[in-house]
Design an enzyme around this catalytic site. Structure first.
Site, PDB file in Angstrom:
ATOM      1  N   ALA A  79     -53.848  -8.083   7.459  1.00 31.17           N
ATOM      2  CA  ALA A  79     -55.307  -8.124   7.383  1.00 31.17           C
ATOM      3  C   ALA A  79     -55.773  -9.441   6.768  1.00 31.17           C
ATOM      4  CB  ALA A  79     -55.807  -6.917   6.583  1.00 31.17           C
ATOM      5  N   GLY A 109     -45.468 -16.894  13.989  1.00 34.27           N
ATOM      6  CA  GLY A 109     -46.222 -16.178  15.012  1.00 34.27           C
ATOM      7  C   GLY A 109     -46.576 -17.084  16.185  1.00 34.27           C
ATOM      8  N   GLN A 166     -55.398 -15.844  42.325  1.00 32.12           N
ATOM      9  CA  GLN A 166     -55.983 -16.551  43.462  1.00 32.12           C
ATOM     10  C   GLN A 166     -55.107 -16.400  44.717  1.00 32.12           C
ATOM     11  OE1 GLN A 166     -58.931 -17.815  43.157  1.00 32.12           O
ATOM     12  NE2 GLN A 166     -59.088 -18.618  45.234  1.00 32.12           N
ATOM     13  N   GLU A 180     -53.483 -15.887  16.887  1.00 33.57           N
ATOM     14  CA  GLU A 180     -52.425 -16.666  16.213  1.00 33.57           C
ATOM     15  C   GLU A 180     -52.782 -18.159  16.176  1.00 33.57           C
ATOM     16  OE1 GLU A 180     -49.351 -15.269  15.093  1.00 33.57           O
ATOM     17  OE2 GLU A 180     -49.412 -13.302  16.028  1.00 33.57           O
ATOM     18  N   GLY A 181     -54.053 -18.458  15.984  1.00 31.33           N
ATOM     19  CA  GLY A 181     -54.512 -19.848  15.964  1.00 31.33           C
ATOM     20  C   GLY A 181     -54.997 -20.257  17.339  1.00 31.33           C
TER      21      GLY A 181
END
Lengths: 381, 262
Positions: free
Chosen positions: A125, A243, A338, A365-366
């Site tokens: 968290a 991560g 596509q 994760e960024g």
């Protein structure tokens, strides 16, 4: 074989691919998409294979594997089911990472072992409504009260929160916003004052609940502190470092799967009297996709290899891998849809799910933009 | 208990193509796997080990040096150690020579209670090597084992698969049992197991280690002569009946009537 990999890594790939292709059948995946529930039986089987404690030393009950093994596990699971990869990587990174980084022996025994065995779930968290890419802007507080701390605040987009036994909560232990003094606490989700919001309705990665965690005057003892007071942000960033690599790996996995499906479909589907793949426009799209997948893989394995070898430059390369793989996975999944044309828009075809699942990869994760910040800082030093 | 599992690395026949001119298998680029029946044999041994942790499981395999990868896979599933029989002199072995070499290795290991083997390998499909090893070692053998019921007074009670049922047999140990796929579902490797498997030392035994003269090994000791290999003409495409059992039965009876077979 890739130059960065050894035979043991290929054996890990063999195990995970065998597992994913045997257990994560179309029926199982359709059921997850339908019910939003992840089958406990598969969660338990992944624990048995050792997927939840990859990097934890064997002396602590883990698997003793390296980063390359870890990213290969993520890649191979995501190749079949991205949400399964979330279930497998969360115990390794978001749940296990902070405890492995800074936990005491008692905390490792109490939390890490059951997490690795699949007996306990811990959520991470960190994010708040007003503090996403910049976690130092968080407003959740932990105020000392005798030997205890009192936690107040609201966390959002917390993976697995509705089903977690514990949460690793990051909170300010110094009320001065300039102090950046953030600490980590292991909080029992059953404690008075802890609640979770309703599970979010997400675009993709269906089958792993995400919600708010609300902390209202939650009293925790000082034993709940993870690491030292003020070490929380360092721990969180170190966790996200790992991560990032797993996220790059799942982007590689989903891109590979999208490419495979696109190739298969382009050979079967005929238009203007010949298979799609015999049309240069489609063949060149496939050529681009295949080239990009190889480039993604190369960058990912290089970053993991550098981490295994203890390279100081790994941070930059992990960010490059995460940034490039996530962006390219989105493009490749888009192209796969596509190539499938109208069918690609239908849920009957796998690429529809891949496209939705890939979308979050440039965000969590960024974000890509945070990775660009990390990379640019590293090269402009 | 001490268990030996005979395992073979085989080409994944689901990916093998046949050279239409020579009639031989095209093995280039085909992945090698643990022979499926041997995986059942190993699983049977590992289940015994699960129940009695003092059990040791040793893999014996004959093949080229790259077969160590398959032995490592067995270790990653839970076997304790493995030995590879590999020597130029072993090349070209038929089942007679193969069983002679494997039996020599087992004699050298000396201490065992059960030898497990797969029913047959998917590349040769002979189902001969297991029983031949037992014959050479003078051991009782039960082929097509589909269930291990219990161990009692140095004996093992097993079910042996028949075409229309099974028979229950009580066998004195040491003995050799060959496994069919109905015996169990082989477990997955574990990551921990893979990490340990790549630290393990896998000894390679040659003809000297087995105490066999080169002329008693491999092609020199193989009476089998392959005169010709060919691909049988494919059968016509079958017709699948669908629907309820009643519907399918009616379809079948109609077809048989049409062909004047009934």
């Amino acid at each position: 074989m890739n130059a960065y990999l050894e035979p043991k890594h290929e054996m890990v790939r063999k195990l995970v691919r065998q597992f994913a292709e045997t257990e994560l059948t179309k029926e199982v995946i359709d059921e997850i998409e339908e019910t939003h529930e992840y089958p406990k039986e598969i969660f338990d089987k992944m624990a048995k294979c050792g997927f939840y404690g990859m990097r934890v030393p064997q002396e602590l009950g883990g698997q003793g594997a390296d980063y390359r093994s870890y990213v290969i596990m993520a890649e191979e699971l995501a190749r079949v089911s991205v949400v399964s990869n979330i279930w497998a990587t969360t115990p390794n990174s978001l749940a296990g990472g902070p405890i492995l980084n800074e936990g005491t022996d008692e905390q490792k025994e109490k939390y890490l072992k059951p997490v690795m065995n699949g007996e306990m779930k811990i959520c991470f968290a960190l994010t708040e409504p007003e503090a996403g890419s910049d976690p130092s802007g968080m407003t959740t507080t932990a105020v000392k009260d005798g030997d205890d701390y009192i936690l107040n605040g609201r966390k959002c987009f917390i993976t697995m929160a509705p089903i977690a036994d514990y949460a690793i909560v990051f909170a300010r232990t110094n009320p001065d916003p300039k102090a950046r003094e953030i600490s980590a606490f292991i909080v029992d989700m059953k404690l008075e004052g802890v609640s979770t919001g309703a599970p979010e309705k997400k675009m993709g990665v269906i089958g792993c609940p995400t919600s708010d965690v609300i902390l209202n005057n939650v009293r925790v003892s000082k034993d709940a502190l993870l690491g030292e007071e003020g070490s929380g942000l360092r721990n969180a960033l170190a966790t996200l470092d790992v991560g990032r690599m797993a996220c790059a790996a799942q982007a590689v996995g989903v891109a590979e799967a999208a490419l495979e499906e696109a190739i298969k479909y382009s050979k079967e589907r005929k238009q203007f009297g010949k298979p799609l793949c015999k049309h240069q426009a489609i063949a060149f799209m496939l050529a681009d996709m295949a080239t990009e997948v190889e480039a993604m893989r190369g960058l990912l394995y290089q970053a993991a290899w550098m981490k295994d070898k203890g390279s100081k430059e790994v941070g930059k390369f992990a960010s490059m891998a995460k940034y490039y793989c996530a962006e390219k996975a989105n493009e490749i999944c888009g192209k796969a849809v596509q190539i499938h044309g109208g069918y690609g828009f239908m849920k009957d075809y796998k690429v529809e799910r891949f496209y939705r699942d890939a979308r979050v990869m440039t965000i969590y994760e960024g974000t890509s933009q945070v990775q660009q910040m990390v990379i640019s800082r590293a090269i402009l030093k | 208990m001490k268990i030996i599992v005979c395992a073979k690395q085989v080409p994944d026949t689901t990916e093998v193509k046949i050279d239409p001119v020579k009639g031989t298998l095209i093995r280039d680029g085909v992945p090698s796997i643990l022979n499926p029946d041997d995986a059942n044999a190993l699983e049977a041994a590992l289940q015994i080990k699960d129940a009695d942790p003092d059990t040791t499981v040793t893999i014996v395999s004959m093949g080229p040096p790259q077969a160590t990868e398959m032995i490592r896979e067995c270790l990653a599933m839970g076997a304790d150690n493995g030995i590879l029989l590999s020597d130029r002199a072993f090349g070209g072995a038929d089942t007679i020579a193969t069983s002679s070499q494997i039996a020599a290795a087992i004699r050298k290991i000396a201490d065992y209670d059960i030898i497990f083997a797969g029913r047959q390998a998917i590349d040769g499909d002979t189902a001969q090597v297991g029983p031949q090893i037992a014959r050479r070692l003078g051991l009782p053998v039960v082929t097509y084992v589909q269930k291990i019921r219990e161990f009692k007074d140095g004996k093992v009670i097993v079910e042996r698969q028949l075409e229309d049922g099974y028979e229950v047999l009580e066998v004195q140990m040491p003995c050799l049992l060959t496994a069919v796929k109905e015996l169990n579902t082989p477990r997955y490797m574990t990551v921990h197991g893979i990490m340990d498997a790549y630290k393990a030392d896998i000894p390679v035994w040659n003809h000297d280690d087995l105490g066999l003269a080169p002329e008693c090994c491999g092609l020199n000791a193989s009476p089998t002569q392959v005169l010709r290999s060919f691909t049988p003409a494919p059968k016509g495409k079958g017709e699948m009946a669908a629907g309820s059992v009643k519907d399918m039965t009616e379809t079948l009876v109609d077809r048989l009537n049409e062909k004047h077979l009934i």
